[in-house]
Write a protein that holds these residues in place. Structure first.
Motif, mmCIF file in Angstrom:
data_model
loop_
_atom_site.group_PDB
_atom_site.id
_atom_site.type_symbol
_atom_site.label_atom_id
_atom_site.label_comp_id
_atom_site.label_asym_id
_atom_site.label_seq_id
_atom_site.Cartn_x
_atom_site.Cartn_y
_atom_site.Cartn_z
ATOM 1 N N GLY A 49 -5.322 -113.255 26.935
ATOM 2 C CA GLY A 49 -5.693 -112.598 28.183
ATOM 3 C C GLY A 49 -7.009 -111.854 28.063
ATOM 4 N N THR A 50 -7.195 -111.163 26.947
ATOM 5 C CA THR A 50 -8.447 -110.448 26.719
ATOM 6 C C THR A 50 -9.611 -111.428 26.605
ATOM 7 O OG1 THR A 50 -7.251 -108.695 25.580
ATOM 8 C CG2 THR A 50 -9.621 -108.826 25.196
ATOM 9 N N SER A 53 -10.384 -113.065 30.017
ATOM 10 C CA SER A 53 -10.970 -112.080 30.937
ATOM 11 C C SER A 53 -12.437 -111.840 30.605
ATOM 12 C CB SER A 53 -10.207 -110.763 30.866
ATOM 13 O OG SER A 53 -8.903 -110.921 31.335
ATOM 14 N N VAL A 56 -14.463 -115.054 31.619
ATOM 15 C CA VAL A 56 -14.715 -115.140 33.062
ATOM 16 C C VAL A 56 -15.739 -114.086 33.485
ATOM 17 C CG1 VAL A 56 -13.665 -114.764 35.327
ATOM 18 C CG2 VAL A 56 -12.514 -116.195 33.653
ATOM 19 N N GLY A 57 -15.605 -112.867 32.969
ATOM 20 C CA GLY A 57 -16.558 -111.811 33.329
ATOM 21 C C GLY A 57 -17.974 -112.137 32.884
#
Length: 92
Positions: A49-50, A53, A56-57
């Protein structure tokens, strides 16, 4: 340097108070005693998840900078003053 108005000082004080309160809350939650143990599947989910994320950022930020540099954003802001070269000669 301009002097700060009363509104800006109040905004800075309010934001600093929110930052301090959020930091205090985060430390209290982080150090809260709990008997919950995270197994390897939880750590894998947290890591993936990290990673995604951040991926994508970073991808969206890169797209924003490339779009800004290539001129695609010019049509979205009609009120921006365009800086044209001074030695440009308009041809008919």
């Amino acid at each position: 340097m301009q002097s700060l108005s009363l509104g800006r000082i109040a905004l800075i004080v309010a934001l600093a108070a929110l930052l301090i309160l959020t930091g205090g809350w985060a430390m209290a939650v982080w150090n809260a005693p709990s008997d919950v143990v995270m197994d390897k599947h939880g750590w894998i989910a947290l890591g993936l998840g990290t990673f995604f994320s951040l991926l994508v950022g970073c991808g969206l930020m890169a797209l924003m900078f490339f779009s800004s540099r290539s001129g695609h954003d010019d049509a979205a802001d009609p009120f921006r003053k365009r800086h044209e070269p001074k030695d440009r000669v308009d041809c008919l």
